[in-house]
Write a protein that holds these residues in place. Structure first.
Motif, short mmCIF file in Angstrom:
data_model
loop_
_atom_site.label_atom_id
_atom_site.label_comp_id
_atom_site.label_asym_id
_atom_site.label_seq_id
_atom_site.Cartn_x
_atom_site.Cartn_y
_atom_site.Cartn_z
N ASP A 35 0.80 -1.24 0.00
CA ASP A 35 0.00 0.00 0.00
C ASP A 35 0.83 1.28 0.00
O ASP A 35 0.31 2.37 -0.20
CB ASP A 35 -1.08 0.05 1.09
N GLU A 38 0.42 2.81 -3.43
CA GLU A 38 -0.86 3.47 -3.66
C GLU A 38 -1.00 4.75 -2.84
O GLU A 38 -1.76 5.65 -3.20
CB GLU A 38 -1.99 2.48 -3.33
N ILE A 39 -0.26 4.84 -1.74
CA ILE A 39 -0.26 6.07 -0.93
C ILE A 39 0.69 7.11 -1.50
O ILE A 39 0.33 8.27 -1.69
CB ILE A 39 0.11 5.74 0.54
N VAL A 203 -6.42 2.58 -2.48
CA VAL A 203 -6.04 2.57 -1.06
C VAL A 203 -7.02 1.71 -0.26
O VAL A 203 -6.63 0.97 0.66
CB VAL A 203 -5.99 3.99 -0.49
N ASP A 217 -7.16 4.96 4.32
CA ASP A 217 -8.01 5.42 3.22
C ASP A 217 -8.38 6.89 3.39
O ASP A 217 -8.31 7.68 2.44
CB ASP A 217 -9.25 4.54 3.11
N THR A 220 -4.92 9.25 3.64
CA THR A 220 -4.22 9.46 2.37
C THR A 220 -4.91 10.54 1.54
O THR A 220 -4.26 11.47 1.04
CB THR A 220 -4.16 8.15 1.57
#
Length: 282
Positions: A35, A38-39, A203, A217, A220
């Motif tokens: 993750d 994705e962050i 996320v 979630d 971010t």
């Protein structure tokens, strides 16, 4: 292609041949945890999403065994977390249409060991096979030791590659410390608000970290919104969501530049700016 460790795993969402998948790479991210891509490195994902001439290659270095766990995952063993974290990352790679996702599956202790060259060598091989134009990694002012281990090892890996084969750009991104303190003229501003449904979903896929553990979630997207709004007090917002980055390219163009001195110089410039703003008012 280079020969990789037996523990290293590759996932190709569109199921093309691995050699083709890695060689088509244009944008690459080398980050510590599932993750983190994705962050922090969402710009790379968006740059390549649904583009025929651009492909994103994500690399997760650690094995996920030390992940936070709560809620429905509170009784999961380390082995359970390793399995579910890799599965979540594969789901993200599929949704984001990554060209390739790699798992080095290293314990965090390896990334934090300055003398351990195993991860350095695996990263070097991936970069050499992929030959990306751009790489995203952690920033040198991050407060997570494993993140510092990954960024320093990524720089070391690139420095082992002939300069003619190195990426054109190396960018550091925000994960466990914001870069809003960086001088405005030194920030690399990644505008990432144009596909909010996709970026939020990527996320949210990491349920094991959100359910009873951390609200990544919300945090971010909140940080990206805050970056966009608070980036400049005298202009209307230029973007809905922003990820701040730092340009680490000088560190892979000139191997003599010390990593510590490089980041401390940026901090000193921030310190001097704060001092000057206060002194002129008193």
């Amino acid at each position: 292609m280079e020969k990789y460790l037996s523990r290293t795993e590759f996932y190709v969402p569109d199921q093309v041949d691995l050699e083709k998948a890695i060689k088509r790479t244009t944008h690459m991210a080398v980050l510590a945890h599932h993750d983190d891509i994705e962050i922090g490195a969402i710009d790379g994902v968006l740059q390549a999403f649904q583009k025929e001439d651009k492909w994103f290659f994500g690399v997760v270095v650690t094995d996920g065994s030390g992940s936070s766990r709560g809620g429905n995952y509170k009784n999961y063993t380390n082995e359970d977390m390793m399995r579910v974290r890799n599965l979540e990352q594969k789901k993200a790679a599929f949704l984001g249409e990554y060209g390739l996702q790699a798992f080095i599956n290293a314990p965090s202790s390896e990334t934090k060991d300055a003398k351990n060259e195993t991860v350095v060598e695996e990263i070097r091989k991936m970069i050499l096979d992929a030959k990306p134009e751009i790489i995203y990694t952690h920033n040198l002012a991050d407060k997570h030791d494993t993140h510092i281990g990954v960024v320093t090892k990524t720089i070391k890996a690139i420095r082992l590659i002939d300069k003619s084969l190195r990426p054109k750009k190396l960018y550091a991104v925000e994960v466990w410390r914001d870069l809003d303190w960086l001088m405005d003229d030194e920030k690399v501003v990644f505008s990432v608000g144009h596909r909010p449904n996709l970026t939020s979903a990527l996320v949210e896929i990491f349920d094991s970290q959100i359910d009873g553990a951390k609200r990544y979630d919300l945090a971010t997207i909140g940080r990206r919104l805050a970056n966009a709004t608070f980036s400049n007090a005298h202009q209307v917002d230029q973007s809905d969501q922003v990820v701040n980055g730092m340009d680490l390219t000088p560190l892979i163009e000139d191997d003599s530049i010390d990593m510590v001195e490089f980041i401390l110089a940026a901090i000193d410039r921030f310190k001097k700016d704060v001092e000057n703003k206060i002194r002129k008012m008193i």
